[in-house]
Design an enzyme around this catalytic site. Structure first.
Site, PDB file in Angstrom:
ATOM      1  N   ASP A 116       0.824  -1.131  -0.058  1.00  0.00           N
ATOM      2  CA  ASP A 116      -0.011   0.047   0.005  1.00  0.00           C
ATOM      3  C   ASP A 116       0.760   1.314  -0.145  1.00  0.00           C
ATOM      4  O   ASP A 116       2.074   1.292   0.166  1.00  0.00           O
ATOM      5  CB  ASP A 116      -1.084   0.031   1.400  1.00  0.00           C
ATOM      6  CG  ASP A 116      -0.294  -0.665   2.520  1.00  0.00           C
ATOM      7  OD1 ASP A 116       1.123  -0.627   2.380  1.00  0.00           O
ATOM      8  OD2 ASP A 116      -1.075  -1.026   3.475  1.00  0.00           O
ATOM      9  N   HIS A 160      -7.539  -4.651  10.121  1.00  0.00           N
ATOM     10  CA  HIS A 160      -7.160  -4.397   8.595  1.00  0.00           C
ATOM     11  C   HIS A 160      -5.978  -5.196   8.305  1.00  0.00           C
ATOM     12  O   HIS A 160      -4.821  -5.257   9.204  1.00  0.00           O
ATOM     13  CB  HIS A 160      -7.043  -2.870   8.318  1.00  0.00           C
ATOM     14  CG  HIS A 160      -6.069  -2.053   8.803  1.00  0.00           C
ATOM     15  ND1 HIS A 160      -6.009  -0.877   9.333  1.00  0.00           N
ATOM     16  CD2 HIS A 160      -4.850  -2.396   8.986  1.00  0.00           C
ATOM     17  CE1 HIS A 160      -4.684  -0.303   9.690  1.00  0.00           C
ATOM     18  NE2 HIS A 160      -3.833  -1.265   9.294  1.00  0.00           N
ATOM     19  N   ASN A 203      -7.963  -2.514  14.212  1.00  0.00           N
ATOM     20  CA  ASN A 203      -9.283  -2.903  13.790  1.00  0.00           C
ATOM     21  C   ASN A 203      -9.234  -3.981  12.759  1.00  0.00           C
ATOM     22  O   ASN A 203     -10.276  -4.247  12.229  1.00  0.00           O
ATOM     23  CB  ASN A 203      -9.985  -1.419  13.133  1.00  0.00           C
ATOM     24  CG  ASN A 203      -9.134  -1.047  11.744  1.00  0.00           C
ATOM     25  OD1 ASN A 203      -8.068  -1.995  11.410  1.00  0.00           O
ATOM     26  ND2 ASN A 203      -9.421  -0.172  11.222  1.00  0.00           N
ATOM     27  N   GLU A 241      -9.704  -1.675   5.341  1.00  0.00           N
ATOM     28  CA  GLU A 241     -10.351  -1.449   6.753  1.00  0.00           C
ATOM     29  C   GLU A 241     -11.688  -2.104   6.689  1.00  0.00           C
ATOM     30  O   GLU A 241     -11.942  -2.857   5.617  1.00  0.00           O
ATOM     31  CB  GLU A 241     -10.771  -0.042   6.614  1.00  0.00           C
ATOM     32  CG  GLU A 241      -9.597   1.100   6.674  1.00  0.00           C
ATOM     33  CD  GLU A 241      -8.846   1.283   7.507  1.00  0.00           C
ATOM     34  OE1 GLU A 241      -8.600   0.301   8.531  1.00  0.00           O
ATOM     35  OE2 GLU A 241      -8.083   2.422   7.890  1.00  0.00           O
TER      36      GLU A 241
HETATM   37  C1  F6R Z   1       1.152  -1.201   5.922  1.00  0.00           C
HETATM   38  C2  F6R Z   1       0.027  -2.179   6.257  1.00  0.00           C
HETATM   39  C3  F6R Z   1      -0.712  -2.212   7.363  1.00  0.00           C
HETATM   40  C4  F6R Z   1      -0.084  -2.464   8.578  1.00  0.00           C
HETATM   41  C5  F6R Z   1      -0.924  -2.393   9.958  1.00  0.00           C
HETATM   42  C6  F6R Z   1       0.058  -2.337  11.305  1.00  0.00           C
HETATM   43  O1  F6R Z   1       1.816  -1.553   4.727  1.00  0.00           O
HETATM   44  O2  F6R Z   1      -0.165  -2.961   5.454  1.00  0.00           O
HETATM   45  O3  F6R Z   1      -1.828  -3.442   7.343  1.00  0.00           O
HETATM   46  O4  F6R Z   1       0.559  -3.627   8.792  1.00  0.00           O
HETATM   47  O5  F6R Z   1      -1.113  -0.928  10.014  1.00  0.00           O
HETATM   48  O6  F6R Z   1       0.808  -1.162  11.551  1.00  0.00           O
HETATM   49  P1  F6R Z   1       1.813  -1.321  12.425  1.00  0.00           P
HETATM   50  O7  F6R Z   1       2.987  -2.601  12.198  1.00  0.00           O
HETATM   51  O8  F6R Z   1       2.738   0.066  12.539  1.00  0.00           O
HETATM   52  O9  F6R Z   1       1.469  -1.434  13.712  1.00  0.00           O
END
Ligand code: F6R
Length: 262
Positions: free
Chosen positions: A67, A138, A136, A143
């Protein structure tokens, strides 16, 4: 689904890096799907350490990020393109041409999404996808209530995700409202998936993803339908799971997945 529970973040990083190193040794031209955020950073640093030791090289590996924020200047320090260039491309000695991130500053964002899907297909798809998980539930930036069949597209970030990711942005600067993310359908096409998570903040989402019903309210629960998923968690992240005895006995008696060594 294999659930591996380890003592802490260092063990999660070492375990996951060792798994990637094994896959890369067996298949040097593998396509690795990479997550950003804090969860996989220990894994990438451990991979960089193994490479510095001369144990592995990634000269022929190709990578696709999950992403990117929409609307950030390409050189913005919080853009995933910049993070991936530093933490993966440079750290692992990859050819920059072998590493792709969605183009969140394209003039035509919808076309950029279609192009990203096409480049994944042209590369033969993802062999091993590394995921983190949001509080959440995701994965990527899909989301809650994302279509379980979704492809790479523009998504609006939830207020919780924007608040959680504010820590990566300079003080006073707001987190973009939108992103480009691989869809859940795109992610599910990876041939193998490893989700890494550390810390208690992820415990509730992981309990829903691993032991709850499959539902778009918790996008990571869709992984229950994937034939080859490993969840690599530390004790804190696993703290709300109820079947931990089963996962631990699995680890002791079955150091392999579906008959193949892990
Ligand atoms: C980022 C991604 C997100 C993160 C998630 C957890 O490329 O795909 O799904 O893996 O937001 O983020 P952290 O690891 O910073 O808690």
């Amino acid at each position: 689904m294999e659930v591996v529970i380890l003592a802490g973040p260092a063990e999660v990083g070492a375990h996951t890096a060792a798994l990637i190193a094994r896959r890369s040794a067996a298949s040097p031209e593998m396509v690795l799907g990479i997550a950003t955020g804090s969860s996989p950073m220990g894994t990438y640093r451990e991979l960089a350490r193994l490479r510095a030791q001369g144990t592995v090289d990634f000269d022929h590996m190709r990578c696709f990020a999950l992403d990117e924020y929409v609307g950030l200047p390409r050189q913005h320090p919080a853009s995933y393109g910049v993070v991936v260039a530093r933490e993966v491309t440079t750290a692992l000695g990859l050819e920059p041409a072998n590493v792709s991130t969605p183009d969140g500053s394209a003039a035509d964002l919808h076309q950029a999404c279609r192009d990203y899907e096409a480049s994944l297909t042209a590369a033969g798809g993802v062999d091993l996808q590394i995921l983190g998980i949001g509080r959440n539930g995701h994965i990527g930036f899909n989301e809650p209530m994302s279509s379980l069949a979704s492809r790479t597209r523009i998504k609006r970030l939830s207020a919780q995700t924007r608040a959680d990711n504010a820590r990566f942005f300079p003080p006073g600067e707001s987190v973009p409202t939108h992103c480009i993310t691989q869809g859940l359908g795109t992610i599910m096409e990876a041939r193998e998936i490893v989700l890494v998570a550390q810390g208690e903040a992820k415990a509730k989402a992981l309990a829903a993803a691993i032991e709850g019903p499959v539902a778009s309210a918790c996008p990571a629960s869709l992984l229950q339908f994937h034939p080859h998923v490993t969840m690599v968690l530390d004790e804190a992240a696993a703290s709300q799971l109820t079947l931990t005895d089963h996962y631990r006995s699995d680890e002791e008696s079955t150091p392999c997945f579906a008959g193949r060594p892990l």
